[in-house]
Design a protein around this motif. Structure first.
Motif, PDB file in Angstrom:
ATOM      1  N   ALA A   1       0.828  -1.211   0.000  1.00  0.00           N
ATOM      2  CA  ALA A   1       0.000   0.000   0.000  1.00  0.00           C
ATOM      3  C   ALA A   1       0.862   1.260   0.000  1.00  0.00           C
ATOM      4  CB  ALA A   1      -0.942  -0.011   1.203  1.00  0.00           C
ATOM      5  N   GLN A   2       2.027   1.209   0.671  1.00  0.00           N
ATOM      6  CA  GLN A   2       2.914   2.388   0.661  1.00  0.00           C
ATOM      7  C   GLN A   2       3.483   2.603  -0.740  1.00  0.00           C
ATOM      8  OE1 GLN A   2       2.470   4.125   3.385  1.00  0.00           O
ATOM      9  NE2 GLN A   2       1.345   2.297   4.038  1.00  0.00           N
TER      10      GLN A   2
ATOM     11  N   ARG B   1       0.734   4.203  -2.661  1.00  0.00           N
ATOM     12  CA  ARG B   1       0.593   5.604  -2.265  1.00  0.00           C
ATOM     13  C   ARG B   1       1.650   6.465  -2.958  1.00  0.00           C
ATOM     14  NH1 ARG B   1       1.624   6.671   4.100  1.00  0.00           N
ATOM     15  NH2 ARG B   1       1.517   8.942   4.152  1.00  0.00           N
TER      16      ARG B   1
ATOM     17  N   THR C   1       0.397   6.820  -6.572  1.00  0.00           N
ATOM     18  CA  THR C   1      -0.793   7.659  -6.753  1.00  0.00           C
ATOM     19  C   THR C   1      -0.503   9.114  -6.391  1.00  0.00           C
ATOM     20  OG1 THR C   1      -1.643   6.996  -4.572  1.00  0.00           O
ATOM     21  CG2 THR C   1      -2.442   5.772  -6.474  1.00  0.00           C
ATOM     22  N   ASP C   2       0.388   9.340  -5.422  1.00  0.00           N
ATOM     23  CA  ASP C   2       0.764  10.725  -5.096  1.00  0.00           C
ATOM     24  C   ASP C   2       1.512  11.369  -6.262  1.00  0.00           C
ATOM     25  OD1 ASP C   2      -0.458  10.842  -2.673  1.00  0.00           O
ATOM     26  OD2 ASP C   2       1.353  10.526  -1.478  1.00  0.00           O
TER      27      ASP C   2
ATOM     28  N   GLY D   1      -1.174  11.758  -9.200  1.00  0.00           N
ATOM     29  CA  GLY D   1      -2.173  12.766  -8.894  1.00  0.00           C
ATOM     30  C   GLY D   1      -3.592  12.235  -8.815  1.00  0.00           C
ATOM     31  N   ASP D   2      -3.833  11.020  -9.342  1.00  0.00           N
ATOM     32  CA  ASP D   2      -5.182  10.454  -9.290  1.00  0.00           C
ATOM     33  C   ASP D   2      -5.099   8.942  -9.098  1.00  0.00           C
ATOM     34  OD1 ASP D   2      -7.757   9.608  -9.563  1.00  0.00           O
ATOM     35  OD2 ASP D   2      -8.082  10.462 -11.551  1.00  0.00           O
ATOM     36  N   PRO D   3      -5.593   8.450  -7.964  1.00  0.00           N
ATOM     37  CA  PRO D   3      -5.549   7.001  -7.726  1.00  0.00           C
ATOM     38  C   PRO D   3      -6.303   6.214  -8.797  1.00  0.00           C
ATOM     39  CG  PRO D   3      -6.400   8.177  -5.787  1.00  0.00           C
ATOM     40  CD  PRO D   3      -6.250   9.187  -6.883  1.00  0.00           C
ATOM     41  N   GLY D   4      -7.281   6.857  -9.445  1.00  0.00           N
ATOM     42  CA  GLY D   4      -8.042   6.165 -10.493  1.00  0.00           C
ATOM     43  C   GLY D   4      -7.227   5.893 -11.745  1.00  0.00           C
TER      44      GLY D   4
ATOM     45  N   TYR E   1      -1.082  -3.068 -10.783  1.00  0.00           N
ATOM     46  CA  TYR E   1      -0.056  -2.888  -9.748  1.00  0.00           C
ATOM     47  C   TYR E   1       0.263  -4.256  -9.167  1.00  0.00           C
ATOM     48  CZ  TYR E   1       2.104  -1.280  -5.351  1.00  0.00           C
ATOM     49  OH  TYR E   1       2.952  -1.085  -4.298  1.00  0.00           O
TER      50      TYR E   1
ATOM     51  N   ILE F   1      -3.767   2.793   5.920  1.00  0.00           N
ATOM     52  CA  ILE F   1      -2.508   2.770   5.165  1.00  0.00           C
ATOM     53  C   ILE F   1      -1.820   4.142   5.235  1.00  0.00           C
ATOM     54  CG2 ILE F   1      -3.234   0.881   3.655  1.00  0.00           C
ATOM     55  CD1 ILE F   1      -3.688   2.968   1.416  1.00  0.00           C
TER      56      ILE F   1
ATOM     57  N   ASP G   1      -2.866   7.017   4.108  1.00  0.00           N
ATOM     58  CA  ASP G   1      -2.972   7.773   2.866  1.00  0.00           C
ATOM     59  C   ASP G   1      -4.256   8.609   2.879  1.00  0.00           C
ATOM     60  OD1 ASP G   1      -3.070   8.743   0.308  1.00  0.00           O
ATOM     61  OD2 ASP G   1      -2.514   6.845  -0.640  1.00  0.00           O
TER      62      ASP G   1
ATOM     63  N   ILE H   1      -9.207  12.173  -2.741  1.00  0.00           N
ATOM     64  CA  ILE H   1     -10.019  11.391  -3.695  1.00  0.00           C
ATOM     65  C   ILE H   1     -10.521  10.092  -3.040  1.00  0.00           C
ATOM     66  CG2 ILE H   1      -9.912  10.190  -5.939  1.00  0.00           C
ATOM     67  CD1 ILE H   1      -8.045  12.446  -6.891  1.00  0.00           C
ATOM     68  N   TYR H   2      -9.900   9.684  -1.929  1.00  0.00           N
ATOM     69  CA  TYR H   2     -10.395   8.539  -1.155  1.00  0.00           C
ATOM     70  C   TYR H   2     -11.438   8.953  -0.115  1.00  0.00           C
ATOM     71  CZ  TYR H   2      -6.065   6.189  -2.711  1.00  0.00           C
ATOM     72  OH  TYR H   2      -5.048   5.641  -3.449  1.00  0.00           O
TER      73      TYR H   2
ATOM     74  N   HIS I   1     -14.540  11.405 -11.111  1.00  0.00           N
ATOM     75  CA  HIS I   1     -15.072  10.123 -10.633  1.00  0.00           C
ATOM     76  C   HIS I   1     -16.501  10.292 -10.120  1.00  0.00           C
ATOM     77  CE1 HIS I   1     -11.077   8.465 -10.995  1.00  0.00           C
ATOM     78  NE2 HIS I   1     -10.583   9.435 -10.252  1.00  0.00           N
TER      79      HIS I   1
ATOM     80  N   VAL J   1     -12.922   7.027  -4.631  1.00  0.00           N
ATOM     81  CA  VAL J   1     -12.230   5.891  -5.247  1.00  0.00           C
ATOM     82  C   VAL J   1     -11.605   5.055  -4.131  1.00  0.00           C
ATOM     83  CG1 VAL J   1     -10.281   5.309  -6.767  1.00  0.00           C
ATOM     84  CG2 VAL J   1     -11.730   7.284  -7.293  1.00  0.00           C
TER      85      VAL J   1
ATOM     86  N   THR K   1      -4.943  -1.127  -3.537  1.00  0.00           N
ATOM     87  CA  THR K   1      -4.831  -2.414  -2.838  1.00  0.00           C
ATOM     88  C   THR K   1      -6.090  -2.764  -2.034  1.00  0.00           C
ATOM     89  OG1 THR K   1      -3.769  -1.401  -0.902  1.00  0.00           O
ATOM     90  CG2 THR K   1      -2.300  -2.229  -2.624  1.00  0.00           C
TER      91      THR K   1
ATOM     92  N   PHE L   1      -2.890  -6.514  -8.753  1.00  0.00           N
ATOM     93  CA  PHE L   1      -4.243  -6.024  -9.039  1.00  0.00           C
ATOM     94  C   PHE L   1      -4.255  -5.477 -10.456  1.00  0.00           C
ATOM     95  CE2 PHE L   1      -3.365  -5.466  -4.545  1.00  0.00           C
ATOM     96  CZ  PHE L   1      -4.480  -6.024  -3.928  1.00  0.00           C
TER      97      PHE L   1
ATOM     98  N   PRO M   1     -11.583   1.874 -11.925  1.00  0.00           N
ATOM     99  CA  PRO M   1     -11.416   1.964 -10.470  1.00  0.00           C
ATOM    100  C   PRO M   1     -12.641   1.414  -9.737  1.00  0.00           C
ATOM    101  CG  PRO M   1     -10.981   4.090 -11.550  1.00  0.00           C
ATOM    102  CD  PRO M   1     -11.597   3.194 -12.575  1.00  0.00           C
TER     103      PRO M   1
END
Lengths: 142, 149
Positions: A65-66, A69, A72-73, A76-79, A84, B32, B34, B38-39, B50, B54, B58, B91, B96
């Protein structure tokens, strides 16, 4: 989707600066609760040592997860994360003190694909060992 | 003791759909460390294009192990859970995962192999909507230390 990094401005070989992420015992307790993974090797020192581990170890998924992170950082967008994957190559040993352990994550743009996609190769280290190997993320940039 | 190879190819559909909630996404994101808006914040998620907040990449680990867990806990399989560590995880997203999604999943035991004294088990899980739209595929490899000895 609004990745803030532009595909055209990214070059293969470009490095993404390293970031340090702290992990203490309390983080593992919280992660156990949120993820549902209550394997005692992640919170019970007595049990961890009984099964031959040096101490309590972080959930591999916490470390992963780190790495996520970190990506995604940067994007700019986790989507924007399409894929991964990691191999857990070494354990993150988390001592019972206020410092805990540090996971240092860095990355490099490994290749550029069609449709604004790029492959990020991720490196994660803790205690002098590489804790993730074969770690790659495919992200779609703007 | 070696793991029972008869389990290769067996599939385990989850009995019920998993409802992705904003509250669970927030709990997981906080766990986590974070705090990406957006979360956490629907308006921030919408501003990024979105429909709702999102889930972190993980996040599916929260719900995708239920089906396979049943198989791995079967005494006939022969797994000593105390010796299990996580080997690999992946994954693969078609889109998303969002708060409000109702997701089904089916886990299949893809492969069991011995490497040295260890047993490696790879479980593939397909995550779909109630309309069978594929959302994400996960690959989870666990290692039973000393299992092949």
């Amino acid at each position: 989707m609004t990745a803030t990094i532009k595909y055209d401005e990214v070059e293969v070989g470009q490095e993404i600066p390293p970031v340090d992420y702290r992990v203490r015992r309390v983080d593992l307790i919280r992660y156990a609760g949120a993820s549902g993974d209550f394997n005692p090797i992640h919170w019970n020192e007595r049990f961890a040592k009984q099964v031959g581990l040096p101490d309590v170890i972080a959930h591999g998924m916490f470390t992963m997860a780190q790495g996520g992170r970190f990506v995604t950082d940067w994007v700019g967008d986790p989507g924007a994360v399409l894929d991964y994957g990691v191999r857990f190559s070494s354990m993150v040993v988390v001592p019972d003190d206020d410092e805990g352990a540090t996971i240092t994550v860095s990355g490099v743009v490994e290749s550029k694909l069609e449709d604004n996609k790029v492959v990020i190769a991720i490196t994660a280290k803790s205690g002098g060992s590489r804790v993730l190997s074969k770690a790659r993320a495919i992200v779609r940039l703007a | 003791m070696a793991l029972n190879r008869d389990f290769i190819g067996r599939s385990y559909p989850a009995p019920e759909p998993y409802e992705v909630s904003r509250v669970k996404i927030r709990e997981f994101a906080e766990a986590i460390g974070d705090l990406n808006p957006i979360y956490l914040d629907r308006e921030a998620a919408r501003a990024a294009g979105h429909p709702d907040v999102v889930a972190p990449p993980t996040f599916p680990i929260v719900f995708t192990l239920t089906g396979a867990g049943e198989a791995l806990a079967d005494p006939d399989f022969g797994l000593n859970y105390a010796m299990v560590v996580h080997g690999e995880q992946r994954f693969e997203y078609q889109r998303p995962i969002y708060a409000g999604d109702e997701l089904r999943h089916t886990s299949t035991i893809l492969e069991i192999r011995s490497v040295g004294r260890n047993e490696f088990v790879t479980v593939k899980t397909d995550v779909t909507t109630l309309d069978d739209e594929l959302v994400c595929t996960t690959y989870n490899t666990i290692v039973e230390r000393g299992g092949a000895a």
